[in-house]
Motif scaffolding. Structure first.
Motif, mmCIF file in Angstrom:
data_model
loop_
_atom_site.group_PDB
_atom_site.id
_atom_site.type_symbol
_atom_site.label_atom_id
_atom_site.label_comp_id
_atom_site.label_asym_id
_atom_site.label_seq_id
_atom_site.Cartn_x
_atom_site.Cartn_y
_atom_site.Cartn_z
ATOM 1 N N UNK A 277 6.217 17.684 -5.609
ATOM 2 C CA UNK A 277 7.056 17.382 -4.456
ATOM 3 C C UNK A 277 8.264 18.313 -4.406
ATOM 4 N N UNK A 278 8.698 18.591 -3.200
ATOM 5 C CA UNK A 278 9.860 19.442 -3.020
ATOM 6 C C UNK A 278 9.573 20.589 -2.074
ATOM 7 N N UNK A 279 10.607 21.364 -1.795
ATOM 8 C CA UNK A 279 10.473 22.505 -0.903
ATOM 9 C C UNK A 279 9.563 23.566 -1.524
ATOM 10 N N UNK A 280 8.965 24.419 -0.709
ATOM 11 C CA UNK A 280 8.085 25.473 -1.256
ATOM 12 C C UNK A 280 8.828 26.359 -2.243
ATOM 13 N N UNK A 353 1.679 14.242 -0.474
ATOM 14 C CA UNK A 353 0.794 15.397 -0.627
ATOM 15 C C UNK A 353 1.493 16.453 -1.475
ATOM 16 N N UNK A 354 0.714 17.365 -2.030
ATOM 17 C CA UNK A 354 1.247 18.505 -2.759
ATOM 18 C C UNK A 354 0.240 19.639 -2.679
ATOM 19 N N UNK A 355 0.690 20.855 -2.949
ATOM 20 C CA UNK A 355 -0.188 22.003 -2.820
ATOM 21 C C UNK A 355 0.215 23.088 -3.805
ATOM 22 N N UNK A 356 -0.796 23.871 -4.209
ATOM 23 C CA UNK A 356 -0.589 25.071 -5.023
ATOM 24 C C UNK A 356 -1.532 26.133 -4.494
ATOM 25 N N UNK A 357 -1.002 27.300 -4.144
ATOM 26 C CA UNK A 357 -1.814 28.395 -3.627
ATOM 27 C C UNK A 357 -1.399 29.683 -4.319
ATOM 28 N N UNK A 358 -2.361 30.540 -4.580
ATOM 29 C CA UNK A 358 -2.065 31.792 -5.258
ATOM 30 C C UNK A 358 -3.017 32.884 -4.782
ATOM 31 N N UNK A 359 -2.571 34.116 -4.931
ATOM 32 C CA UNK A 359 -3.402 35.276 -4.625
ATOM 33 C C UNK A 359 -2.983 36.398 -5.559
ATOM 34 N N UNK A 360 -3.950 37.164 -6.022
ATOM 35 C CA UNK A 360 -3.647 38.281 -6.912
ATOM 36 C C UNK A 360 -4.641 39.412 -6.662
#
Length: 522
Positions: A277-280, A353-360
């Motif tokens: 939770x919290x801001x991005x 809700x919560x989210x985690x997104x990544x790209x490399x």
């Protein structure tokens, strides 16, 4: 209260008969007693609410197991680290908070009848592995010290401290009995994970691999046409280590009991990060590595088996003073190689809700000094991941997992191969290449393209404090296409007219896994 309910049930059954007016009177009397007793029973319990945070960062911790000792009351914190326990018996109660990778914390509370109490737990990272808990190697959550089987745990902190760039490097040396057999220094080549000894009647000694509850085909389409003399890509290199939250390595009876006879060699459970939770919160990173080749072979050989210095013959050919006709202008077949990786990730969330997104994206060069006209011995990798968690209620949690990897690998002929680089260089003029021109091996162009997609859904449903369900459904899909081109006029007389080899393979693996648990006080 239960005896009273039984009496009312009996009276109601009797009252349905028209010839039992006495039972009707009894039903009315017992109902009145129940109405009067219900508030009294409710006043004998209370509720406990609270929040769990990290002692180091103050960040809310999700999926923390909250237990009231001596009762069947159990709850799991939501994405905001909050929990609520209802119908807790009044009096002095001991409440325990446990989470994988963190130390167990317990506290005592004095709960008044009909009242409520607020608690705050602050969990610290583990220093002693025996205090951890395991939720995937058993049907229910259990402390590692109580298990009769071997469980090894690797946390995100372990990964960060190791500085490893591939998952096989992370696993190497982390679990007793787990052998990581590396291949060559060619970019894109992976490692095999083995359990020492033969673990099943079929001779399988490779553990199963699960990613966020979804089974991964450890061979898949990877180890097909891209293999050149024992080299092949590894599915482990399709998982970005920076996306991993923890790794559990399960061996012993627990693995076979839960996952079948195929798991006799153990199970590797990989869990990727979740949001909170919290801001991005954005993170950008750039990693650049320069690898310098070391001396090859015994120190008594100054040429390093003709790899470090290809201008002279060396001890194996003391009379050979002419350099290899294909020897690079630097005088060595080896060079320093670069690898670059660029990464971005974001995590955050709201109340439910919560989210985690990544790209490399990364590119790795090889240490073999390949002439510029050949675009070979390098690998390019693209990784994209999105993990999303939803909490429609305090009893239901839904998690969606999606990951995609694209790999482009340019191989060189190598390994146990008469047309390979190493075998021809170390043999000097007794190699297969005409005129000992070992640069001719680079005429063979081998390109492998790999697509790997994993998607799934995890459901955790706890309708009652002592009754929970877990369901994983997912798909692991991989495709590999390898093209090996030997041009017209190729140096090997057997292939002087040239050749083209094309191999395309697709692998699909579907996972449906359910586990339910019910606790009863004896």
């Amino acid at each position: 209260m239960e005896a009273l309910l039984s009496a009312i049930r009996f009276a109601w059954l009797r009252a349905r008969r028209p010839t039992s007016p006495g039972a009707r009177c009894l039903l009315v009397a017992l109902t009145a007693v129940l109405v009067a007793a219900a508030p009294l029973a409710a006043r004998q319990t209370g509720q406990i609410a609270g929040t769990v945070t990290s002692a180091a960062t103050g960040q809310a911790l999700a999926n923390v197991r909250i237990t009231v000792v001596g009762t069947n009351l159990r709850q799991t914190t939501d994405a905001q680290g909050q929990f609520l326990l209802l119908d807790v018996p009044a009096g002095t109660q001991t409440v325990i908070a446990t989470r994988i990778g963190y130390g167990q914390v317990r506290t005592q509370v004095q709960l008044a009848a009909g009242g409520s109490t607020a608690l705050t737990f602050r969990l610290s990272r583990l220093n002693i592995a025996l205090e951890g808990i395991v939720v995937t190697g058993t049907a229910i959550t259990i402390e590692r010290r109580q298990l009769g089987s071997s469980i090894s745990l690797i946390t995100a902190e372990d990964i960060e401290m190791s500085g490893a760039v591939d998952l096989d490097e992370i696993l190497r040396g982390k679990a007793p009995g787990l052998s990581i057999q590396g291949q060559t220094a060619v970019p894109g080549a992976g490692s095999q994970i083995l359990i020492r000894g033969i673990s099943s009647i079929e001779g399988r000694n490779r553990p199963l691999i699960y990613l966020d509850g979804i089974r991964i085909n450890d061979r898949g389409a990877y180890e097909g046409g891209g293999s050149t003399g024992g080299q092949s890509a590894s599915i482990l290199n399709s998982i970005d280590p920076q996306d991993i939250e923890r790794v559990e390595i399960i061996k012993g009876a627990a693995a076979s009991t839960l996952y079948g006879t195929e798991a006799s060699a153990g199970v590797i459970q990989i869990f990727t990060k979740r949001g909170s939770s919290g801001a991005p919160r954005w993170t950008f990173s750039v990693e650049q590595v320069l690898r310098a080749p070391r001396h090859v072979g015994p120190s008594s050989d100054p040429t390093g088996l003709h790899l470090n210095d290809c201008t002279i013959g060396g001890p194996l050919r003391p009379m050979q003073t002419e350099p290899d006709p294909g020897c690079p202008s630097s005088g060595s077949w080896l060079k320093s190689a670069r690898s670059d990786e660029y990464r971005v990730n974001v995590l955050g969330g709201g109340e439910a809700y919560s989210y985690f997104a990544s790209a490399s994206w990364g590119r790795t060069e090889g240490i073999v000094n390949v002439p510029d006209e050949f675009d070979s011995q390098n690998a390019r990798d693209l990784n994209v991941r999105g993990n999303f968690t939803f909490n429609p209620s305090d009893k239901l949690q839904i998690r969606l997992i999606n990951a995609y990897t694209r790999r482009d690998i340019h191989w060189i002929e190598d390994g146990d191969n008469s047309r390979g680089f190493m075998e021809n260089v170390i043999k000097l003029d007794e190699g297969e290449t005409p005129g000992d021109d070992d640069a001719l091996v680079f005429q063979s162009l081998i390109n492998q393209d790999i697509d790997h997609f994993t998607t799934g859904i995890n459901l955790n449903f706890t309708p009652l404090n002592n009754f929970s369900h877990r369901l994983n459904v997912g798909l692991d899909w991989s495709r590999s296409e390898t093209i090996r081109l030997r041009p017209l006029g190729y140096w090997d007389p057997d292939v002087s007219l040239g050749s083209r080899f094309n191999d395309a393979e697709i692998s699909k693996l579907i996972t449906v896994d359910y586990a339910g648990s019910w606790f009863a006080e004896v």
